[in-house]
Design a protein around this motif. Structure first.
Motif, PDB file in Angstrom:
ATOM      1  N   TYR A  92      -7.978  -0.016  12.132  1.00  0.00           N
ATOM      2  CA  TYR A  92      -7.407  -0.261  13.456  1.00  0.00           C
ATOM      3  C   TYR A  92      -7.948   0.862  14.335  1.00  0.00           C
ATOM      4  CZ  TYR A  92      -4.105  -3.466  11.211  1.00  0.00           C
ATOM      5  OH  TYR A  92      -3.534  -4.497  10.512  1.00  0.00           O
TER       6      TYR A  92
ATOM      7  N   THR B 256      -1.892  -6.044   6.489  1.00  0.00           N
ATOM      8  CA  THR B 256      -3.315  -5.914   6.836  1.00  0.00           C
ATOM      9  C   THR B 256      -4.185  -6.638   5.798  1.00  0.00           C
ATOM     10  OG1 THR B 256      -2.860  -3.794   7.895  1.00  0.00           O
ATOM     11  CG2 THR B 256      -5.164  -4.266   7.374  1.00  0.00           C
TER      12      THR B 256
ATOM     13  N   ALA C 281      -7.021   1.464   7.547  1.00  0.00           N
ATOM     14  CA  ALA C 281      -5.790   0.921   6.960  1.00  0.00           C
ATOM     15  C   ALA C 281      -5.996   0.471   5.517  1.00  0.00           C
ATOM     16  CB  ALA C 281      -5.277  -0.239   7.796  1.00  0.00           C
TER      17      ALA C 281
ATOM     18  N   GLY D  80      -0.150  -1.300   3.859  1.00  0.00           N
ATOM     19  CA  GLY D  80      -1.323  -2.155   4.063  1.00  0.00           C
ATOM     20  C   GLY D  80      -1.193  -3.595   3.600  1.00  0.00           C
TER      21      GLY D  80
HETATM   22  P1  ATP Z   1       5.403  -3.328   6.274  1.00  0.00           P
HETATM   23  O1  ATP Z   1       6.021  -3.435   4.925  1.00  0.00           O
HETATM   24  O2  ATP Z   1       6.110  -2.326   7.139  1.00  0.00           O
HETATM   25  O3  ATP Z   1       5.169  -4.643   6.950  1.00  0.00           O
HETATM   26  P2  ATP Z   1       2.601  -3.175   5.454  1.00  0.00           P
HETATM   27  O4  ATP Z   1       2.448  -2.682   4.061  1.00  0.00           O
HETATM   28  O5  ATP Z   1       2.477  -4.622   5.689  1.00  0.00           O
HETATM   29  O6  ATP Z   1       3.953  -2.633   6.052  1.00  0.00           O
HETATM   30  P3  ATP Z   1       0.556  -2.859   7.443  1.00  0.00           P
HETATM   31  O7  ATP Z   1       1.328  -3.576   8.485  1.00  0.00           O
HETATM   32  O8  ATP Z   1      -0.592  -3.548   6.825  1.00  0.00           O
HETATM   33  O9  ATP Z   1       1.532  -2.365   6.291  1.00  0.00           O
HETATM   34  O10 ATP Z   1       0.087  -1.470   8.044  1.00  0.00           O
HETATM   35  C1  ATP Z   1      -0.827  -0.602   7.379  1.00  0.00           C
HETATM   36  C2  ATP Z   1      -1.159   0.577   8.293  1.00  0.00           C
HETATM   37  O11 ATP Z   1      -1.874   0.131   9.437  1.00  0.00           O
HETATM   38  C3  ATP Z   1       0.072   1.299   8.825  1.00  0.00           C
HETATM   39  O12 ATP Z   1      -0.228   2.669   8.872  1.00  0.00           O
HETATM   40  C4  ATP Z   1       0.251   0.740  10.198  1.00  0.00           C
HETATM   41  O13 ATP Z   1       0.852   1.676  11.046  1.00  0.00           O
HETATM   42  C5  ATP Z   1      -1.182   0.463  10.628  1.00  0.00           C
HETATM   43  N1  ATP Z   1      -1.260  -0.694  11.551  1.00  0.00           N
HETATM   44  C6  ATP Z   1      -0.819  -1.952  11.296  1.00  0.00           C
HETATM   45  N2  ATP Z   1      -1.061  -2.763  12.341  1.00  0.00           N
HETATM   46  C7  ATP Z   1      -1.666  -2.003  13.292  1.00  0.00           C
HETATM   47  C8  ATP Z   1      -2.173  -2.257  14.598  1.00  0.00           C
HETATM   48  N3  ATP Z   1      -2.117  -3.479  15.142  1.00  0.00           N
HETATM   49  N4  ATP Z   1      -2.736  -1.218  15.260  1.00  0.00           N
HETATM   50  C9  ATP Z   1      -2.810   0.015  14.710  1.00  0.00           C
HETATM   51  N5  ATP Z   1      -2.357   0.311  13.484  1.00  0.00           N
HETATM   52  C10 ATP Z   1      -1.802  -0.667  12.776  1.00  0.00           C
END
Ligand code: ATP
Length: 228
Positions: A13, A44, A18, A41
């Motif tokens: 990002y 993502t 990520a 992640g």
């Molecule tokens: P959760 O359980 O909270 O949904 P997750 O494991 O699905 O978390 P992600 O949403 O994939 O995690 O996020 C992974 C990393 O990327 C985190 O550090 C998050 O802050 C960052 N991130 C996610 N989306 C964005 C974005 N649109 N812009 C910038 N950073 C992002």
């Protein structure tokens, strides 16, 4: 046979990375849990598979290279996503929501209604007036209407009451029993995941730090990597 092959997925990002070389595979009929604490992640990774995030690495579905495809083409190849936050058309009825997602194949409104009787009972109701659990069922129903070979559920039970969560887990178990669909589940409830998933991948700060059969995930690893 491998249906989905994701290898060395890397995603950014802006300047912040990520995902770091994430690997996962899914065979037809297999149910895989994708776990990890908040922000590790998971979403993502899911968005990378659906090409909603531009990731580098190998990404193949049944031999097709997904890395150069737009997300609607990935959907057409058979990836059905139930996104985090259960997006349905709020002003359309249950039935209209399902029909809007339909593509020719084995799934139709009747079959979705058999999987989720509550939706059949509420087919004329406007989506915004459904309970959270019913909206989640509708979001799953919409994904099924596209006749996916790979169904991806991102936090499908989050914030729901135990009874309605169980209805969703039961439906997933039924999909596993009765279809050859591969299912990728992002969820935080390890106990419930254990009941339905064959294998698990755990992410920690964007890396796949644990991969294996669900039964091999012991209490120590769960505590260390998931905090449960
Ligand atoms: P959760 O359980 O909270 O949904 P997750 O494991 O699905 O978390 P992600 O949403 O994939 O995690 O996020 C992974 C990393 O990327 C985190 O550090 C998050 O802050 C960052 N991130 C996610 N989306 C964005 C974005 N649109 N812009 C910038 N950073 C992002």
């Amino acid at each position: 046979m491998t249906l989905l092959q994701a290898q060395n997925l890397t995603a950014h990002y802006g300047a912040s990375q990520a995902l770091f070389d994430v690997n996962l595979t899914l065979a037809p009929g297999e149910v895989l849990a994708l776990m990890g604490r908040n922000g590790m992640g998971k979403t993502t990774t899911v968005k990378s598979i659906c090409r909603m995030v531009a990731a580098q690495g190998t990404l193949r579905l049944d031999g097709h290279d997904l890395t150069r495809l737009p997300s609607h083409k990935v959907a057409k190849l058979g990836v059905g996503l139930v996104p985090e936050g259960r997006r349905c058309f709020a002003d359309l009825t249950v039935s209209e929501n399902l029909i809007a997602a339909a593509r020719p194949g084995a799934w139709d409104e009747t079959r979705v209604g058999a999987l989720f009787p509550r939706l059949a009972e509420r087919r004329g109701q406007i989506a915004r007036s459904l309970s959270g659990g019913e909206q989640q069922m509708l979001a799953i129903g919409r994904a099924l209407m596209t006749n996916p070979r790979l169904l991806i559920l991102d936090e499908a039970t989050e914030g729901l009451a135990p009874l309605v969560r169980q209805e969703i887990w039961d439906a997933i178990a039924r999909l596993k029993r009765e279809t050859g669909m591969a299912i990728l589940i992002v969820d935080k409830s390890l106990a419930e995941l254990r009941g339905v998933c064959d294998r698990a991948v755990i992410l920690d700060r964007g890396r796949d730090v644990w991969t294996g059969v669900m039964d091999a995930l012991d209490g120590e690893a769960a505590q260390r990597l998931l905090g449960v």
